[in-house]
Design a protein around this motif. Structure first.
Motif, PDB file in Angstrom:
ATOM      1  N   ALA A 259       8.121  -3.820   6.736  1.00 53.95           N
ATOM      2  CA  ALA A 259       6.973  -4.124   6.666  1.00 53.95           C
ATOM      3  C   ALA A 259       5.622  -3.387   6.385  1.00 53.95           C
ATOM      4  CB  ALA A 259       7.086  -5.360   7.457  1.00 53.95           C
ATOM      5  N   LEU A 260       5.755  -1.888   7.532  1.00 53.54           N
ATOM      6  CA  LEU A 260       4.846  -1.010   7.175  1.00 53.54           C
ATOM      7  C   LEU A 260       5.611  -0.088   6.561  1.00 53.54           C
ATOM      8  CD1 LEU A 260       3.855  -0.361  11.236  1.00 53.54           C
ATOM      9  CD2 LEU A 260       2.570  -1.396   9.486  1.00 53.54           C
ATOM     10  N   SER A 261       5.886   0.085   5.557  1.00 54.91           N
ATOM     11  CA  SER A 261       6.524   1.459   5.103  1.00 54.91           C
ATOM     12  C   SER A 261       6.359   0.986   3.806  1.00 54.91           C
ATOM     13  CB  SER A 261       8.092   2.025   5.337  1.00 54.91           C
ATOM     14  OG  SER A 261       7.800   2.558   6.948  1.00 54.91           O
ATOM     15  N   VAL A 262       7.263  -0.306   2.976  1.00 55.50           N
ATOM     16  CA  VAL A 262       7.074  -0.644   1.779  1.00 55.50           C
ATOM     17  C   VAL A 262       5.857  -0.612   0.478  1.00 55.50           C
ATOM     18  CG1 VAL A 262       8.058  -2.721   0.305  1.00 55.50           C
ATOM     19  CG2 VAL A 262       9.680  -2.600   2.394  1.00 55.50           C
ATOM     20  N   ARG A 263       4.990  -1.258   1.461  1.00 54.88           N
ATOM     21  CA  ARG A 263       3.796  -1.166   0.184  1.00 54.88           C
ATOM     22  C   ARG A 263       3.543   0.225  -0.296  1.00 54.88           C
ATOM     23  NH1 ARG A 263      -0.531  -4.408  -2.099  1.00 54.88           N
ATOM     24  NH2 ARG A 263      -1.313  -2.668  -3.458  1.00 54.88           N
ATOM     25  N   HIS A 264       3.069   1.483   0.522  1.00 55.09           N
ATOM     26  CA  HIS A 264       3.006   2.712   0.857  1.00 55.09           C
ATOM     27  C   HIS A 264       3.988   3.161  -0.254  1.00 55.09           C
ATOM     28  CE1 HIS A 264       2.073   6.899   1.762  1.00 55.09           C
ATOM     29  NE2 HIS A 264       0.647   6.307   2.467  1.00 55.09           N
ATOM     30  N   ILE A 265       5.654   2.931   0.119  1.00 59.35           N
ATOM     31  CA  ILE A 265       6.362   4.100  -0.486  1.00 59.35           C
ATOM     32  C   ILE A 265       6.612   3.249  -2.262  1.00 59.35           C
ATOM     33  CG2 ILE A 265       8.807   4.604  -0.609  1.00 59.35           C
ATOM     34  CD1 ILE A 265       9.101   5.279   2.260  1.00 59.35           C
ATOM     35  N   THR A 266       5.911   2.267  -2.209  1.00 63.84           N
ATOM     36  CA  THR A 266       6.934   1.527  -3.550  1.00 63.84           C
ATOM     37  C   THR A 266       5.436   1.375  -4.220  1.00 63.84           C
ATOM     38  OG1 THR A 266       6.712  -0.243  -2.950  1.00 63.84           O
ATOM     39  CG2 THR A 266       8.505   0.486  -3.057  1.00 63.84           C
ATOM     40  N   GLY A 267       4.200   1.391  -3.636  1.00 64.94           N
ATOM     41  CA  GLY A 267       2.768   0.456  -3.926  1.00 64.94           C
ATOM     42  C   GLY A 267       3.593  -1.076  -4.930  1.00 64.94           C
ATOM     43  N   LYS A 268       4.334  -1.660  -4.286  1.00 65.50           N
ATOM     44  CA  LYS A 268       4.370  -2.756  -4.352  1.00 65.50           C
ATOM     45  C   LYS A 268       4.069  -3.502  -3.617  1.00 65.50           C
ATOM     46  CE  LYS A 268       5.751  -1.794  -9.072  1.00 65.50           C
ATOM     47  NZ  LYS A 268       4.116  -1.082  -9.671  1.00 65.50           N
ATOM     48  N   PRO A 269       3.294  -4.854  -3.618  1.00 63.33           N
ATOM     49  CA  PRO A 269       3.191  -5.506  -2.282  1.00 63.33           C
ATOM     50  C   PRO A 269       4.536  -6.500  -1.541  1.00 63.33           C
ATOM     51  CG  PRO A 269       1.958  -7.166  -4.414  1.00 63.33           C
ATOM     52  CD  PRO A 269       3.340  -6.063  -4.004  1.00 63.33           C
ATOM     53  N   ILE A 270       4.551  -6.452  -0.609  1.00 61.77           N
ATOM     54  CA  ILE A 270       5.280  -7.811   0.379  1.00 61.77           C
ATOM     55  C   ILE A 270       5.076  -9.073   0.198  1.00 61.77           C
ATOM     56  CG2 ILE A 270       6.718  -8.391   2.610  1.00 61.77           C
ATOM     57  CD1 ILE A 270       6.176  -5.583   3.561  1.00 61.77           C
ATOM     58  N   LYS A 271       5.799  -9.958  -0.664  1.00 56.90           N
ATOM     59  CA  LYS A 271       5.306 -11.676  -0.884  1.00 56.90           C
ATOM     60  C   LYS A 271       5.402 -12.277   0.367  1.00 56.90           C
ATOM     61  CE  LYS A 271       3.315 -10.341  -5.914  1.00 56.90           C
ATOM     62  NZ  LYS A 271       3.409 -11.531  -6.922  1.00 56.90           N
ATOM     63  N   PHE A 272       6.979 -12.047   0.373  1.00 59.96           N
ATOM     64  CA  PHE A 272       7.616 -13.177   1.204  1.00 59.96           C
ATOM     65  C   PHE A 272       7.882 -12.133   2.277  1.00 59.96           C
ATOM     66  CE2 PHE A 272       7.108 -15.205  -2.285  1.00 59.96           C
ATOM     67  CZ  PHE A 272       5.881 -16.068  -2.517  1.00 59.96           C
ATOM     68  N   LEU A 273       8.190 -13.175   3.061  1.00 61.79           N
ATOM     69  CA  LEU A 273       9.488 -12.834   4.862  1.00 61.79           C
ATOM     70  C   LEU A 273       9.984 -13.575   5.090  1.00 61.79           C
ATOM     71  CD1 LEU A 273       6.734 -11.436   7.558  1.00 61.79           C
ATOM     72  CD2 LEU A 273       7.953 -10.132   5.671  1.00 61.79           C
ATOM     73  N   GLY A 274      11.121 -13.594   5.281  1.00 58.76           N
ATOM     74  CA  GLY A 274      12.426 -14.365   5.199  1.00 58.76           C
ATOM     75  C   GLY A 274      12.626 -14.642   6.885  1.00 58.76           C
TER      76      GLY A 274
END
Length: 458
Positions: A259-274
């Motif tokens: 959760a803390l890495s995805v946005r920074h590395i891809t530049g894409k937002p996390i939209k949902f959490l399962g």
């Protein structure tokens, strides 16, 4: 999620929060601890480096030195940077397109793509009031087509039929055509997963993307793979124009590195959490609320939304009227309260969202676990209607029968009756003006900067 990180950061930031003055030395020591906590949480190294640099630059500046309470300002800086790393605010799906708005789901095999399609279909139907059609373009796994059909039935949406003999592009084009004619708002497309990233898979999904031109391309990734999740997302993002990420299995991930890495590395937002296996266990990702939870400040807003959505309001009103009229609170009412709690994800899920609960001791957490609630329910289920409405009748021989019927010990039955008596006393207090008083007390428990206006004084 984030249990380990919350615990580590809680201890570290508690030490600095009471400092009257912050120097470069004590900031350096605290940041070293924060860096270790993030690395142990499996946060990607570039993210950790960037985060620490940003916090340090802000902390040694005038922002902290001019403050009356530098320790608290430092925590605010950490919170703001956590939000910044994960994206400033929730980014919902952009479905503003000529219907049907096509949403393409991509990801590796086993990440939870098909389940996420079912969950998202339910979310869009219930909360966004959309008419949703789902389709499986996974022609390599017959079980995937069957699984989606079953999920569609469970969540009450239509599933467009497909077979393994068809080509994925033909399946999706037919589904789009059908959705247009039948006035569906959204078409969710489940695609084939692979065990690893390969050229063939990427080529196929790129061709599918080009043919159907989806408004949203969501990457579904298992949170438990930590920073690998971010790296896999990056590889997909280079092949496909991703618009967002769905992190699955977050309920089993105590670290939170993904959760803390995805946005920074891809530049894409996390939209949902399962958040679990149930079909309603999909939540919009709110960076500011997650940052608050990581720092042990709770997530009261999400808790309120969950109560609004999942609590049976008719039952709650019936109980409130019954208590106000002085008719008492019996064991059947107690059982219904336990059921409502389970519908909200159980005791631990609720406590996790309350301020200060991140610092609970293991002993307290153990006592509050959901197993004890299941045991209470089993004991009440073993009682007769008379015993539930008149608990005073439960004496020696009845206790033995109830214990045997529920597979528990007599002391377990005694413990339940004691807890019930305490709850009954609390309900009596609330039948007068006690409810307003309790709400005012709860307002005082809110964390600084939290939703303080939630319980206005009456």
């Amino acid at each position: 999620m984030f249990e380990n990180l919350t615990e580590r950061l809680g201890k570290t930031l508690k030490d600095i929060s009471g400092r009257g003055r912050l120097s470069e030395d004590n900031i350096k020591d605290t940041l070293r601890e924060v860096r270790m906590a993030l690395l142990e949480a499996d946060v990607a190294l570039p993210v950790v480096k960037s985060f620490i640099t940003q916090v340090k630059d802000r902390a040694v500046g005038t922002e902290v030195s001019k403050s009356l309470n530098p320790g608290q300002v430092f925590i605010k800086i950490v919170q703001a940077e956590l939000e910044s790393v994960m994206g400033q605010a929730n980014e919902g799906l952009d479905l503003a397109a000529q219907p049907p708005a096509v949403v393409l789901m991509a990801g590796l095999q086993g990440a939870g793509k098909t389940t996420s399609v079912g969950k998202l279909a339910l979310y869009l139907t219930q909360r966004e009031k959309k008419k949703v059609l789902v389709v499986s373009a996974d022609v390599y796994r017959p079980a995937a087509i069957k699984q989606l059909e079953t999920l569609a039935t469970e969540v009450g949406v239509e599933c467009f039929p497909s077979t393994i003999e068809q080509k994925p592009i033909d399946i999706v084009n037919s589904a789009v055509d059908y959705a247009r004619k039948q006035f569906f708002d959204v078409l969710l497309v489940d695609t084939a997963g692979r065990l690893h990233i390969d050229a063939e898979m990427m080529g196929e999904i790129q061709a599918l993307h080009q043919a159907v031109k989806p408004v949203e391309t969501l990457f579904v990734v298992d949170a438990m793979t930590g920073q690998d999740a971010a790296n896999t997302a990056k590889a997909f993002n280079e092949a496909l124009p991703l618009t967002g990420v769905i992190l699955t299995k977050t309920d089993g991930d105590a670290r939170g590195g993904a959760a803390l890495s995805v946005r920074h590395i891809t530049g894409k937002p996390i939209k949902f959490l399962g958040m679990g296996e149930k079909v309603d266990a999909l939540e919009p990702f709110h960076p500011e609320r997650v940052a608050s939870r990581i720092l042990g400040m709770g997530d009261v807003l999400s808790l309120i939304e969950e109560v609004e959505r999942k609590v049976d309001k008719d039952k709650a009103q019936r109980l409130a009227k019954k208590v106000q009229k002085g008719k008492g609170f019996d064991l059947q009412d107690f059982k219904e309260q336990l059921e409502q709690m389970r519908n909200m994800g159980g005791m631990m899920s609720m406590m996790d969202k309350l301020p200060g609960m991140g610092n609970m001791t293991a002993q307290v957490k153990d006592k509050a676990n959901d197993k004890s609630f299941n045991q209470m329910e089993a004991i009440i289920n073993s009682m007769t209607p008379l015993e539930r409405s008149k608990p005073d009748t439960i004496k020696g021989s009845r206790k033995r029968r109830i214990a045997m019927g529920s597979g528990t010990q007599i002391q377990d039955v005694n413990r339940l009756l004691k807890q019930f008596t305490q709850m009954q006393k609390m309900m009596k207090k609330m039948s007068g003006g006690g409810m307003k008083k309790m709400m005012r007390n709860m307002k005082g428990m809110m964390p600084p900067g939290g939703p303080g206006g939630m319980f206005p004084p009456r």
